[in-house]
Write a protein that holds these residues in place. Structure first.
Motif, short mmCIF file in Angstrom:
data_model
loop_
_atom_site.label_atom_id
_atom_site.label_comp_id
_atom_site.label_asym_id
_atom_site.label_seq_id
_atom_site.Cartn_x
_atom_site.Cartn_y
_atom_site.Cartn_z
N GLY A 1 7.99 8.82 -4.13
CA GLY A 1 6.87 9.75 -4.01
C GLY A 1 6.36 10.19 -5.37
N LEU A 2 5.05 10.17 -5.53
CA LEU A 2 4.41 10.58 -6.77
C LEU A 2 3.31 11.58 -6.48
CD1 LEU A 2 3.88 7.11 -8.51
CD2 LEU A 2 5.74 8.70 -8.87
N ARG A 3 3.11 12.49 -7.42
CA ARG A 3 2.01 13.46 -7.31
C ARG A 3 1.11 13.29 -8.52
NH1 ARG A 3 4.65 17.88 -6.30
NH2 ARG A 3 4.01 18.17 -4.13
N TYR A 4 -0.19 13.33 -8.29
CA TYR A 4 -1.16 13.21 -9.38
C TYR A 4 -1.66 14.60 -9.71
CZ TYR A 4 -4.88 10.99 -12.12
OH TYR A 4 -5.70 10.56 -13.13
N LEU A 5 -1.39 15.04 -10.94
CA LEU A 5 -1.75 16.40 -11.35
C LEU A 5 -2.22 16.38 -12.80
CD1 LEU A 5 -1.69 19.44 -10.46
CD2 LEU A 5 0.59 19.55 -11.49
N ASN A 6 -3.35 17.03 -13.06
CA ASN A 6 -3.88 17.11 -14.43
C ASN A 6 -4.02 15.72 -15.06
OD1 ASN A 6 -3.96 19.93 -14.25
ND2 ASN A 6 -1.83 20.10 -14.94
N ASN A 7 -4.52 14.80 -14.25
CA ASN A 7 -4.84 13.45 -14.72
C ASN A 7 -3.63 12.62 -15.13
OD1 ASN A 7 -7.71 13.81 -14.44
ND2 ASN A 7 -7.65 15.04 -16.30
N GLU A 8 -2.48 12.87 -14.51
CA GLU A 8 -1.31 12.02 -14.74
C GLU A 8 -0.37 12.10 -13.54
OE1 GLU A 8 1.09 13.22 -18.08
OE2 GLU A 8 0.65 15.33 -17.77
N TRP A 9 0.52 11.11 -13.43
CA TRP A 9 1.45 11.03 -12.32
C TRP A 9 2.76 11.75 -12.64
CZ3 TRP A 9 -0.13 9.29 -7.76
CH2 TRP A 9 -1.21 8.41 -7.70
N TYR A 10 3.39 12.28 -11.59
CA TYR A 10 4.70 12.92 -11.71
C TYR A 10 5.58 12.45 -10.55
CZ TYR A 10 2.91 16.36 -15.07
OH TYR A 10 2.37 16.98 -16.17
N PHE A 11 6.87 12.26 -10.82
CA PHE A 11 7.82 12.05 -9.74
C PHE A 11 8.02 13.39 -9.04
CE2 PHE A 11 9.30 8.42 -12.38
CZ PHE A 11 9.15 7.44 -11.41
N GLY B 1 0.79 -1.23 0.00
CA GLY B 1 0.00 0.00 0.00
C GLY B 1 0.81 1.27 0.00
N SER B 2 0.23 2.31 -0.56
CA SER B 2 0.83 3.64 -0.55
C SER B 2 0.08 4.48 0.48
CB SER B 2 0.71 4.28 -1.94
OG SER B 2 -0.66 4.45 -2.30
N HIS B 3 0.63 5.66 0.78
CA HIS B 3 -0.01 6.54 1.75
C HIS B 3 0.33 7.99 1.44
CE1 HIS B 3 3.91 7.17 3.66
NE2 HIS B 3 4.09 5.87 3.50
N ASP B 4 -0.43 8.92 1.98
CA ASP B 4 -0.13 10.33 1.80
C ASP B 4 1.15 10.67 2.54
OD1 ASP B 4 -2.43 10.66 0.38
OD2 ASP B 4 -3.56 11.64 1.97
N SER B 5 1.97 11.54 1.95
CA SER B 5 3.18 12.01 2.61
C SER B 5 2.81 12.83 3.84
CB SER B 5 4.00 12.87 1.64
OG SER B 5 5.03 13.57 2.33
N LEU B 6 3.57 12.67 4.92
CA LEU B 6 3.31 13.44 6.13
C LEU B 6 3.65 14.92 5.92
CD1 LEU B 6 4.74 11.01 8.85
CD2 LEU B 6 2.34 11.38 8.20
N LYS B 7 4.55 15.18 4.96
CA LYS B 7 4.97 16.55 4.69
C LYS B 7 4.08 17.27 3.68
CE LYS B 7 9.86 15.67 5.68
NZ LYS B 7 11.24 15.73 5.13
N ASP B 8 3.46 16.50 2.80
CA ASP B 8 2.67 17.11 1.72
C ASP B 8 1.60 16.11 1.31
OD1 ASP B 8 1.62 18.13 -0.66
OD2 ASP B 8 3.54 18.93 -1.33
N SER B 9 0.34 16.41 1.62
CA SER B 9 -0.74 15.47 1.35
C SER B 9 -1.06 15.31 -0.14
CB SER B 9 -2.01 15.92 2.09
OG SER B 9 -2.44 17.20 1.64
#
Length: 237
Positions: free
Chosen positions: A214-224, A163-171
């Motif tokens: 860590g990955l961020r989901y932005l504008n319907n796609e993932w980013y490192f 499982g993955s989880h939200d970063s404690l530093k940046d949700s």
């Protein structure tokens, strides 16, 4: 949980890999510059789909490739032949465990493909390949002065926890505790002078490194994500 076959992004950018929190050198080391204002990103408004099939711990694998014959490893006589080309799973841009897994798995195999062929295009679809692959490897293929000798999967990723989880530093960031490995048997062959250099030595990396991807989901796609919390932008194709 048992490992299955499929795809998944953050902390190992320069492995000759580089990403976010961790830099593996297949991955090349990241550079530090003067502090600047931290970029802010919105958290996705949709709910993250945990799913069930790929939210596991264990080795990450991709099942979607373009193949043209049996893979033939490189030797001092020739570069690798019939290297399977990774293909993006159709759900790679989903905001879900499956999508996150697919992104990391594709990224991993695009790195392997770049090492063995010098072709950066597949990797550039998910990140900037020049920030990920060691400049020594890129130059080797661009100048046609040699190639990498090694197994089909020089780079591998294993999830330490399910499982993955939200970063404690940046949700807005989701994380997976992982282990990134580089083959200790890989070598770099210089066709000009016939010399052979251990791959890990050439890119100044270790065979194994723990990483919080860590990955961020932005504008319907993932980013490192970089160490400073900013997205690693993808190179325009």
């Amino acid at each position: 949980m048992n490992s299955t076959h499929l795809p998944t992004r953050r902390t190992f950018l320069t492995l000759g890999l580089g990403i976010g929190t961790l830099a593996l050198g297949a991955c090349a080391p990241t550079t530090r510059s003067a502090p600047k204002a931290r970029a802010t990103y919105p958290k996705p408004t949709q709910s993250f789909d945990i799913g069930s099939k790929y939210d596991y711990d264990g080795p990450v694998r991709l099942d979607t490739y373009e193949k043209h014959g049996k893979f033939i490893p490189a030797t001092t006589e020739h570069p690798a032949q019939n290297v399977p080309k990774p293909l993006m799973p159709d759900y790679i841009n989903e905001y879900s465990s499956d999508g996150m897994y697919a992104f990391i798995a594709y990224w991993m195999e695009a790195i392997n493909y770049a090492y063995l062929t010098g072709d950066l295009k597949p990797l550039d679809q998910v990140t900037d390949a020049h920030q990920t692959i060691s400049s020594k490897i890129i130059k080797l293929y661009e100048e046609k002065t040699g190639w990498v000798i090694g197994p089909q999967h020089i780079c591998s990723v294993e999830f330490e926890t399910a499982g993955s989880h939200d970063s404690l530093k940046d949700s807005s960031i989701r994380e997976r505790q992982s282990i990134i490995r580089l083959s200790p048997d890989a070598q770099i062959y210089n066709s000009v002078d016939g010399s052979i250099t251990p791959f890990l030595e050439a890119i100044d990396q270790t065979a194994e490194k723990k990483a919080m991807i860590g990955l961020r989901y932005l504008n319907n796609e993932w980013y490192f994500v970089n160490d400073d919390g900013s997205n690693i932008e993808k190179k325009p194709l």
